[in-house]
Structures are given as structure tokens and as C-alpha cells.
Design an enzyme around this catalytic site. Structure first.
Site, short mmCIF file in Angstrom:
data_model
loop_
_atom_site.label_atom_id
_atom_site.label_comp_id
_atom_site.label_asym_id
_atom_site.label_seq_id
_atom_site.Cartn_x
_atom_site.Cartn_y
_atom_site.Cartn_z
N TYR A 12 48.55 41.84 33.17
CA TYR A 12 47.07 41.97 33.86
C TYR A 12 46.76 39.75 33.81
O TYR A 12 46.13 39.23 34.24
CB TYR A 12 46.15 42.46 32.92
CG TYR A 12 46.57 43.84 32.62
CD1 TYR A 12 46.53 44.35 33.89
CD2 TYR A 12 46.20 44.44 31.48
CE1 TYR A 12 46.22 45.65 33.66
CE2 TYR A 12 46.42 45.69 31.41
CZ TYR A 12 46.47 46.56 32.62
OH TYR A 12 46.74 48.01 33.00
N HIS A 49 42.28 46.96 41.29
CA HIS A 49 42.73 45.92 40.13
C HIS A 49 43.61 44.77 40.27
O HIS A 49 44.14 43.98 40.82
CB HIS A 49 43.92 47.48 40.32
CG HIS A 49 43.36 48.46 40.31
ND1 HIS A 49 42.75 49.17 38.96
CD2 HIS A 49 42.89 49.48 41.30
CE1 HIS A 49 41.59 50.15 39.78
NE2 HIS A 49 42.24 50.22 40.53
#
Ligand code: DQA
Length: 149
Positions: free
Chosen positions: A23, A100
Site C-alpha cells: 500500500y 484502490h
């Protein structure tokens, strides 16, 4: 002026610290700051919320439905499970962009499925924090000019 609700789902409050190999190392606070700066330069108003709870995310969608002209949402883990969240997004009849950080289509097979994407105009996935900036441009475009031809 374009008004956009930005919603961050569960565990995204831990960004920066949470699995940075997937991430990135940008914190949620930094992402929100980037979004606010970009929004100011585009003349867009934002309301930004994060929750770890499905019902709270749904309540915010309901509450902001008359203020917002579009929604940017990273439903995080609920992407793959939440019919209720998808129903809420559909119910408010606003253009929604799903975001995302990671490319959910290049990970475990269960992440390849998004329950919420069917309630969205489109999905931006895999550009880490920049996914949100791309979504901001898409949302502004849709609010001001309708869907691109
Ligand atoms: C995520 C991807 C989801 O599969 C995961 O559950 C998340 C983050 C992303 O931004 O890449 O929490 O939504």
C-alpha cells in the site's frame, strides 16, 4: 462548485504502517492532505471520512447524499464482501468512483472480485496514493460534464 465525498474504509487509518510493500508508505493523513491541496487547485470542495465500520460508512453515504455531487470510495476489505455498502451506493444515485491503492486484480483470487464496483461508474486500482488523485479528476469531470463519451 463541485462537492465530493471521499470515504476510506477499514484499516486504511493504518496506512503508512500497514503492509507498505502493498500500500506504500504514505499515511492516510498525507493522502488526505494531497487530496485537499489538489481539490483546492481544482476549485473542488471535499468532505473526507474514514471508518472501520460498515454501518458507519453507510450512514455517512446517507447523510451526505444531498451535499455531495459524487463519491470517491476505497471500501477496502468491504469491497469483496459488502452487499449492504453496494446497495447504499446505488441507493443515493450519485456517481461513485471506486479506488484502490493496490491492483486488486493482481493479488489473491478473492480480491479480484468487487461487490461494490457494480454500483460505481468505474474503478481506479493500483496507483497507490495517486489512485485517489486520479479519482478526483474523474469525479470532477463527471460532475461538470457528465460521463466521458
Ligand atoms: C485495498 C485492497 C483491498 O483488497 C484491501 O482489503 C484493502 C485495501 C486497496 O486500497 O488496495 O484494505 O482496498
Amino acid at each position: 462548485m463541485s462537492r465530493i465525498l471521499v470515504l476510506h474504509g477499514p484499516n486504511l487509518n493504518l496506512l503508512g504502517d500497514r503492509e507498505p510493500q502493498l500500500y506504500g508508505d504514505t499515511s492516510l493523513e498525507e493522502i488526505d492532505h494531497m487530496l485537499e491541496e489538489e481539490a483546492a487547485s481544482l476549485g473542488v470542495k471535499l468532505r473526507i471520512e474514514q471508518s472501520n465500520h460498515e454501518g458507519e460508512l453507510i450512514d455517512v453515504i446517507h447523510r451526505e447524499r444531498t451535499w455531495a455531487k459524487a463519491i470517491i470510495i476505497n471500501p477496502a476489505g468491504y469491497t469483496h464482501t459488502s452487499v449492504a455498502l453496494a446497495d447504499a451506493l446505488r441507493a443515493v444515485r450519485l456517481p461513485v468512483i471506486e479506488v484502490h491503492l493496490s491492483n486488486i486484480h493482481a493479488r489473491e483470487p478473492f480480491r479480484d472480485q468487487s461487490v461494490t464496483a457494480s454500483a460505481c461508474v468505474g474503478q481506479i486500482s493500483g496507483f497507490r496514493a495517486y489512485s485517489y488523485i486520479l479519482a478526483l479528476y474523474a469525479a470532477k469531470q463527471i460532475i461538470e460534464q457528465g460521463p466521458t463519451p
